[in-house]
Design an enzyme around this catalytic site. Structure first.
Site, PDB file in Angstrom:
ATOM      1  N   LYS A  37     -31.526  -6.379 -43.052  1.00 34.24           N
ATOM      2  CA  LYS A  37     -32.294  -5.685 -44.076  1.00 34.24           C
ATOM      3  C   LYS A  37     -33.421  -6.570 -44.602  1.00 34.24           C
ATOM      4  O   LYS A  37     -34.568  -6.138 -44.711  1.00 34.24           O
ATOM      5  CB  LYS A  37     -31.350  -5.283 -45.220  1.00 34.24           C
ATOM      6  CG  LYS A  37     -31.874  -4.188 -46.098  1.00 34.24           C
ATOM      7  CD  LYS A  37     -30.841  -3.803 -47.166  1.00 34.24           C
ATOM      8  CE  LYS A  37     -29.689  -3.019 -46.570  1.00 34.24           C
ATOM      9  NZ  LYS A  37     -28.560  -2.880 -47.510  1.00 34.24           N
ATOM     10  N   GLY A  50     -17.821  -1.838 -45.068  1.00 33.27           N
ATOM     11  CA  GLY A  50     -16.841  -2.724 -45.675  1.00 33.27           C
ATOM     12  C   GLY A  50     -17.506  -3.830 -46.461  1.00 33.27           C
ATOM     13  O   GLY A  50     -16.891  -4.490 -47.292  1.00 33.27           O
ATOM     14  N   MET A  69     -20.180  -5.251 -49.305  1.00 32.54           N
ATOM     15  CA  MET A  69     -20.465  -4.746 -50.630  1.00 32.54           C
ATOM     16  C   MET A  69     -21.641  -3.786 -50.611  1.00 32.54           C
ATOM     17  O   MET A  69     -22.625  -4.003 -49.931  1.00 32.54           O
ATOM     18  CB  MET A  69     -20.780  -5.874 -51.593  1.00 32.54           C
ATOM     19  CG  MET A  69     -20.619  -5.413 -53.027  1.00 32.54           C
ATOM     20  SD  MET A  69     -21.477  -6.453 -54.182  1.00 32.54           S
ATOM     21  CE  MET A  69     -23.127  -5.823 -54.010  1.00 32.54           C
ATOM     22  N   ARG A  76     -35.001  -0.135 -39.877  1.00 32.44           N
ATOM     23  CA  ARG A  76     -34.357  -0.904 -38.808  1.00 32.44           C
ATOM     24  C   ARG A  76     -34.437  -0.077 -37.542  1.00 32.44           C
ATOM     25  O   ARG A  76     -34.684   1.135 -37.596  1.00 32.44           O
ATOM     26  CB  ARG A  76     -32.906  -1.210 -39.155  1.00 32.44           C
ATOM     27  CG  ARG A  76     -32.056   0.015 -39.148  1.00 32.44           C
ATOM     28  CD  ARG A  76     -30.643  -0.237 -39.608  1.00 32.44           C
ATOM     29  NE  ARG A  76     -30.124   1.037 -40.096  1.00 32.44           N
ATOM     30  CZ  ARG A  76     -29.080   1.191 -40.856  1.00 32.44           C
ATOM     31  NH1 ARG A  76     -28.408   0.141 -41.280  1.00 32.44           N
ATOM     32  NH2 ARG A  76     -28.668   2.376 -41.225  1.00 32.44           N
ATOM     33  N   HIS A 108       0.895   3.725 -15.757  1.00 32.75           N
ATOM     34  CA  HIS A 108       0.417   4.007 -14.407  1.00 32.75           C
ATOM     35  C   HIS A 108      -0.585   5.159 -14.418  1.00 32.75           C
ATOM     36  O   HIS A 108      -1.676   5.064 -13.850  1.00 32.75           O
ATOM     37  CB  HIS A 108       1.613   4.356 -13.508  1.00 32.75           C
ATOM     38  CG  HIS A 108       1.224   4.724 -12.105  1.00 32.75           C
ATOM     39  ND1 HIS A 108       1.030   6.038 -11.724  1.00 32.75           N
ATOM     40  CD2 HIS A 108       0.948   3.961 -11.025  1.00 32.75           C
ATOM     41  CE1 HIS A 108       0.668   6.059 -10.445  1.00 32.75           C
ATOM     42  NE2 HIS A 108       0.610   4.810  -9.999  1.00 32.75           N
ATOM     43  N   SER A 117     -12.619 -12.044  -1.715  1.00 36.39           N
ATOM     44  CA  SER A 117     -12.786 -10.979  -2.700  1.00 36.39           C
ATOM     45  C   SER A 117     -11.821 -11.281  -3.840  1.00 36.39           C
ATOM     46  O   SER A 117     -10.616 -11.398  -3.628  1.00 36.39           O
ATOM     47  CB  SER A 117     -12.476  -9.624  -2.070  1.00 36.39           C
ATOM     48  OG  SER A 117     -12.583  -8.624  -3.057  1.00 36.39           O
ATOM     49  N   TYR A 153     -21.325  -9.282  -4.468  1.00 31.08           N
ATOM     50  CA  TYR A 153     -21.156  -7.866  -4.824  1.00 31.08           C
ATOM     51  C   TYR A 153     -19.986  -7.684  -5.772  1.00 31.08           C
ATOM     52  O   TYR A 153     -19.117  -8.544  -5.891  1.00 31.08           O
ATOM     53  CB  TYR A 153     -20.967  -7.011  -3.563  1.00 31.08           C
ATOM     54  CG  TYR A 153     -19.652  -7.238  -2.847  1.00 31.08           C
ATOM     55  CD1 TYR A 153     -18.507  -6.533  -3.217  1.00 31.08           C
ATOM     56  CD2 TYR A 153     -19.551  -8.141  -1.801  1.00 31.08           C
ATOM     57  CE1 TYR A 153     -17.302  -6.751  -2.575  1.00 31.08           C
ATOM     58  CE2 TYR A 153     -18.354  -8.360  -1.146  1.00 31.08           C
ATOM     59  CZ  TYR A 153     -17.221  -7.667  -1.539  1.00 31.08           C
ATOM     60  OH  TYR A 153     -16.044  -7.884  -0.914  1.00 31.08           O
TER      61      TYR A 153
END
Ligand code: ADP
Ligand code: MG
Ligand code: MG
Length: 902
Positions: free
Chosen positions: A29, A107, A109, A343, A459, A786, A874
C-alpha cells in the site's frame, strides 16, 4: 531527528520519497501510494513507517530508537503542509492509520480512520465543515468504533448493536437518517462500551491515539489469522508490515461526497471497460460493507461528471503505468477526487490470460511478460469442466474434492460394469468404498469416481488426479453396498443405473444430472476450437501464450501414458513423447489368469508357457502405443509392482476356498493361490520384491517384456512407421543390478532387431536414494535416467505415502515442517539434492546422458521450475498436466523484471 546522527536508520518515508518497487520496505500500500504521489495524482499527503521498524519492534518488544522522533518530524512537516495540527481543537488535522504488508493479508489490523478526533476537536471539525455537526459526530463515532475494535479488541458486535439500537428507536434502516443528536448519543454509547471492555476511557490525546494505533498494526502481524494465512500462502513469517499515516479526506461530508472502489478492467472475465461501485455520502469501508446499496461506478458520471472524467483519466494512466489491471480505492470530498489506494489487481484465471493477451495487443507488454503473468495453476483451473449450477440442485453429500472437475453419469459399482456401459456410450460414475489397482480399467472408462472412504491421497484420489478425472473421495455419508449394487445416503437409495453428479472441486455429490459446461480451453487443446477463428478471447490468448511458451522452453514435455488412447490425447495436448509407460495394466483384467499361471507355475515349462501366452498380448499393446507416438520416444518401464498385487486379497481367497470346500467343489487352484499369497506376503511391500528385483528373481519375465517391446518396434517399422523405444528398469539401487538386466536385454534386442534399423535405448529409474548417490557408476550402464520422484520422496524421507498422508501430514503442515506435501511439490532441499547429485555425477560419467523425470511432480508448477534449473532434458506427467508443464517450462526459461505474481 536523524540529521545529526548519520548512522541512525531511516524508519519513516514521506510518500514523495518512496516508489512502487519498495514493497519490501514500505509494504504494497505504501509503495503504491508513493508511486501515485510521484505520478502527480491526487493522493492525500502522508508517510509510511517501514517494515524494518515493525521487525525491530517485534524482535525487541519496543519501538526502535529514533522511531518516535522520526514520526514526530514527519508529522510536523505534514502539519505544516496542511496548515493544521493533529487533533487541534479548532481546526484539527485528522489521519488514517493503515496497515500494509508486502502481500495483502486478511487477519492484519484493519484501518483506523479519523485519528485525532476527541471531545473538543469534534466541535472544531464541525465548524470547519461549515457547521456540519452530523458529519463531525459521524466521524467521531467511527473513530471510537474502529479504534475500539482494531486497536483495543473490543468486540465489534457491541458497537453494531448500539448502532442498530439507535436506528430501531428512530424507526429506520438507513444510517443517513440519523442526525447529529443521534450520533452524539451514539458516541456516548460507544464510549461506555469502550470503557467497559478496556477498563479505561477512550483516549483523548491525539498523539496517544496515533501511537497506539501504530503499535496495534505492528502487533497484528502476529495475529493468529495472519499467521495461518501466511502459512497457507507460503508467505515468509519475517517480512513484517509497514504502517501508513494518511491525511483524512472525507466522503461523508454530504451528497456531493462519497467513496468508491474500481477495477480498470473486469477482474472476472478480463473484459475491457471500468468496473466498480460508488457510494455517496459515505466513508471508508461502507462501500464494501454493504450497509447501503452502492451504485455502479458508471452512475458517477451523472452525479459528478468532473470527478468521473478525472477518475477515468487516472485509471487509464495507472494501467499504462503499471502495465496491468489495477484496482483502486478513492474518495470524493465535496467534488474533489482523492486517490487512496491502488495495486495490481487480483483476477480470475480466465481474466489473467485474457488481460495478458490484451496488454500485448495494446503494446504495453511483450510476450515474455505475458507469459510471466499467467501460471500453470491458472491454466489447470481453466481445463476442468464445470457444473452449471443455475438450477436448483441440492447436494446430498459432501466428500473431499480429490480431483477437480464436474461429472455426471450412471452409477456403477464394478470396474467391469463401468467398462461395459462406457462401451455402449454411457457416461458412468464408478462408486466404490475405496478403489484398488484392479479398478483401473473401470476408472479409465468412468467419467468420475466416487468413494466413501479415503482422503486426498487415497488410491482413487491419486489415480484420478493422475488421469485428470473427476473424483470425490471419502464421502462418508454414503453407505456403499457393492454386492447389492446400491448405495444409500440419507433417505435416498441409489441403485446401479441411477444418475448422480459429482463435483471434484467442492466434493459435493448431487442426485440426477447437473448440466456440465465443457471447458473451452480443453476444446482448444483437443483441436476442436480453432484459435485463429474464434471470437473467444480466452482461447485466442491461451493459444498465443502457449505458442510462446513452447518457443521459449528448454525442457521437453512428455507424458505418462499406458494406452494408445492416453498417448493420443497427450499428443493433442502437446506431449513430445512418453516418459513413462507402465506395463502393469498389461497384466490385469482378463490377463490375470495368465499372471496367476505364471505365479503358480510349478516348473520351468509352466512358466515359459505362461510367458509365451503373455508375449503377443504385450506386443500388441506396444504396437498400438508406438503407432500412436509415431517415432516420438516412448519410455517403457518393465514391470514394477510386487506380483501379489495381481492376486486376489488373502481374505477373499480364504473365503472362496472355504465356500468351495463346503460345496464339495474342486479347490485345488484356489488353495494353490491362497498358498502363494501367503508365501508372498510382505511386511513392507513397497520395500520388498518388486522392480528390478522381480526381473532378477523370476526367470524370463523381463526377457518376455523386452522381447515384446523390440518385436513391436520392429513390426511398426516394417510397416513403414517409426518407433523409438526406451526400456526403463525400475528400482535399481546398484549398477550391478542394471548390468545384469542389460546383458540379457541387449542379447534379445540384437536378436529381434536384426537389420530393421530399430534402436532401443536402455536406462533406469533413479528412485532409490542409493541410486542417486552412486549415479556415476550407474550411468556407465544407462543411456538415460528418469527420476521417479514419488519413490525417491518416499525413500528419501522414509515414509510410505499411502500411510503417512492420512496419518500425520496435516500435523506437519500445521507445524510448518513442510509448507506443502513433498508428494505434491518436490522437496528441493532434500530429495531435490539427490536429483542434483545424480544429474551431475551421471552426466560427468556419461556426457549426453538423457535426464528426465516421471511421476506427479513432472506436472507441478514449482517442481517444473526446479527441474529446469537442475538441467533435466524433459519432464513427464499425466496427459492433462502436459499443457501446464509446457507453460511452466516456458515460464522457467524466460527472465523478466516483471511484477510479483502473488
Ligand atoms: P484495506 O487494506 O482493508 O483496503 P485501507 O487502509 O485501504 O484498508 O482502508 C480502507 C478504506 O478506508 C479505504 O478504502 C478508504 O476508503 C478509507 N480510507 C483510508 N484512509 C483514508 C483517508 N486518509 N481518507 C479517507 N478515507 C480513507
Ligand atoms: Mg484498501
Ligand atoms: Mg517407482
Amino acid at each position: 531527528m536523524a540529521a545529526h546522527d548519520p548512522v541512525e536508520q531511516k524508519y519513516v518515508y514521506d510518500f514523495a520519497e518512496g516508489n512502487k518497487d519498495l514493497k519490501d520496505l514500505l509494504g504494497g500500500k505504501g509503495a503504491n501510494l508513493a508511486e501515485m504521489t510521484n505520478l502527480g495524482l491526487p493522493v492525500p499527503p502522508g508517510f509510511t513507517i517501514t517494515t524494518e521498524a515493525c521487525k525491530a519492534y517485534l524482535t525487541t518488544g519496543r519501538e526502535p530508537d529514533g522511531l518516535a522522533a522520526q514520526i514526530e518530524a514527519h508529522l510536523e512537516s505534514l502539519e505544516r503542509e496542511m496548515g493544521r495540527r493533529l487533533g487541534d481543537p479548532d481546526d484539527p488535522l485528522l489521519v488514517s492509520v493503515r496497515s500494509g504488508a508486502k502481500f495483502s493479508m486478511p487477519g492484519m489490523m484493519e484501518t483506523v480512520l479519523n485519528v485525532g478526533l476527541n471531545d473538543r476537536s469534534v466541535v472544531g471539525l464541525s465548524n470547519q465543515a461549515g457547521g456540519n455537526d452530523r458529519f463531525a459526530w459521524d466521524s467521531y463515532r467511527r473513530l471510537i468504533q474502529m479504534f475500539g475494535k482494531t486497536v483495543c479488541e473490543v468486540p465489534g458486535e457491541e458497537f453494531e448493536h448500539a448502532l442498530d439500537e439507535i436506528k430501531r428507536a428512530k424507526g429506520t434502516h438507513n444510517d443517513l437518517d440519523l442526525d447529529a443528536d443521534d450520533l452524539r448519543g451514539l458516541v456516548d454509547a460507544y464510549k461506555q462500551i469502550f470503557a467497559k471492555h478496556t477498563g479505561r476511557e477512550f483516549p483523548q490525546e491525539p498523539r496517544e491515539q496515533l501511537d497506539l494505533a501504530i503499535r496495534a498494526v505492528f502487533d497484528s502481524w502476529n495475529a493468529e489469522r495472519a499467521i495461518l494465512y501466511r502459512r497457507q500462502e507460503r508467505i515468509p513469517a519475517d517480512l513484517g508490515t509497514a504502517v501508513n499515516v494518511v491525511t483524512m479526506v472525507f466522503g461523508n461530508l454530504g451528497p456531493d461526497s462519497g467513496t468508491g472502489v474500481a477495477f480498470t478492467r473486469d477482474p472476472g472475465s478480463g473484459a475491457q471497460g471500468i468496473y466498480g461501485d460508488y457510494l455517496a455520502n459515505a466513508q471508508g469501508e461502507d462501500v464494501v460493507a454493504g450497509i447501503r446499496n452502492t451504485v455502479p461506478l458508471q452512475e458517477l458520471e451523472q452525479l459528478d461528471k468532473t470527478s468521473y472524467d478525472q477518475l477515468l483519466g487516472i485509471m487509464a494512466r495507472l494501467e499504462e503505468h503499471y502495465k496491468d489491471l489495477c484496482d483502486i480505492e478513492f474518495t470524493i470530498e465535496r467534488g474533489k477526487l482523492w486517490m487512496l489506494q491502488t495495486r495490481v489487481g487480483k483476477r480470475t484465471a480466465a481474466a489473467a490470460f485474457v488481460i495478458a493477451g490484451q496488454l500485448v495487443d495494446e503494446g504495453l507488454i511483450d510476450l515474455d511478460e505475458a507469459l510471466h503473468r499467467v501460471n500453470g495453476a491458472q491454466l489447470a483451473q481453466l481445463m476442468f469442466p464445470r457444473f452449471q449450477l443455475d438450477h436448483e440442485f441440492e447436494p446430498v453429500a459432501k466428500g473431499i474434492g480429490a480431483s477437480p472437475g464436474a461429472a455426471s453419469g450412471k452409477v456403477v459399482f464394478t470396474s467391469a460394469r463401468a467398462v461395459e456401459l462406457a462401451a455402449e456410450g454411457e457416461s458412468v460414475i464408478l462408486v466404490r468404498r475405496e478403489t484398488n489397482p484392479d479398478d483401473l480399467n473401470g476408472m479409465i472408462a468412468a467419467k468420475g469416481i466416487l468413494t466413501s472412504r479415503g482422503g486426498k491421497t487415497s488410491h482413487a484420489a491419486v489415480v484420478a488426479r493422475g488421469m485428470g478425472k473427476t473424483c470425490v473421495s471419502g464421502a462418508d455419508e454414503l453407505e456403499v453396498n457393492v454386492p447389492a449394487k446400491k448405495f444409500t445416503v440419507g433417505d435416498h437409495v441409489v441403485s446401479e443405473g441411477d444418475v448422480v453428479s459429482i463435483d471434484g472441486t467442492t466434493g459435493k455429490v448431487y442426485l440426477g444430472e447437473v448440466p456440465v459446461m465443457p471447458s473451452e480451453v480443453v476444446q482448444y487443446f483437443e483441436g476442436e476450437l480453432d484459435p485463429d477463428n474464434t471470437d473467444d478471447a480466452l482461447v485466442r490468448s491461451v493459444h498465443r501464450i502457449m505458442t510462446h511458451a513452447d518457443a521459449a522452453r528448454r525442457l521437453r514435455v512428455r507424458t505418462n501414458a499406458d494406452t494408445g488412447a492416453d498417448a493420443a490425447r497427450a499428443r493433442r495436448f502437446g506431449a513430445e513423447g512418453i516418459g513413462l509407460c507402465r506395463t502393469e495394466h498389461m497384466f490385469l483384467g482378463d490377463r490375470r489368469e495368465l499372471v496367476e499361471r505364471l505365479i503358480l507355475a510349478s516348473g520351468e515349462r509352466d512358466r515359459e508357457d505362461a510367458l509365451a501366452a503373455l508375449l503377443p498380448l504385450q506386443r500388441a499393446d506396444f504396437i498400438e502405443i508406438f503407432r500412436e507416438m509415431d517415432g516420438l520416444p516412448v519410455t517403457v518401464r518393465l514391470i514394477d509392482p510386487p506380483l501379489h498385487e495381481f492376486l486376489p486379497p488373502l481374505e477373499q481367497l480364504a473365503v472362496n476356498v472355504a465356500v468351495a470346500q463346503e460345496r464339495g467343489e474342486d479347490v485345488a487352484k484356489e488353495e494353490a493361490l491362497l498358498a502363494a499369497v501367503r508365501r508372498m506376503h510382505e511386511e513392507n511391500p513397497m520395500l520388498g520384491l518388486r522392480g528390478v528385483r522381480l526381473g532378477l528373481v523370476i526367470p524370463g519375465l523381463f526377457a518376455m517384456q523386452v522381447r515384446a517391446i523390440a518385436e513391436a518396434a520392429v513390426a511398426v517399422v516394417r510397416d513403414g512407421g517409426k518407433a523409438c523405444p526406451e526400456i526403463m528398469v525400475p528400482l535399481v539401487g546398484a549398477v550391478q543390478e542394471l548390468e545384469t538386466v542389460r546383458a540379457e536385454a541387449e542379447r534379445i534386442i540384437a536378436e529381434v532387431v536384426g537389420d530393421s534399423g530399430v534402436e532401443v535405448l536402455i536406462g533406469t529409474m533413479i528412485e532409490v536414494p542409493r541410486a542417486a548417490l552412486t549415479a556415476g557408476q550407474i550411468a556407465e550402464a544407462a543411456e538415460f535416467f528418469s527420476f521417479g520422484t514419488n519413490d525417491l520422496t518416499q525413500m528419501g524421507w522414509g515414509f510410505s505415502r499411502d500411510d503417512v498422508e492420512g496419518a500425520f501430514f496435516w500435523r506437519y503442515l500445521e507445524l510448518g515442517i513442510f509448507g506443502i506435501s513433498p508428494f505434491e511439490s518436490i522437496d528441493t532441499d532434500g530429495v531435490g539434492r539427490l536429483i542434483r547429485i545424480a544429474a551431475e555425477e551421471g552426466r560427468a560419467a556419461r556426457p549426453g546422458l538423457k535426464l528426465g523425470v516421471c511421476g506427479e511432480h513432472g506436472g507441478d508448477p514449482d517442481s517444473v521450475h526446479f527441474f529446469h534449473e537442475v538441467g533435466l532434458d524433459y519432464v513427464s506427467c499425466s496427459p492433462f498436466r502436459v499443457p501446464v508443464a509446457r507453460l511452466e517450462a516456458g515460464r522457467a526459461s524466460i527472465t523478466t523484471t516483471g511484477s510479483d505474481s502473488r
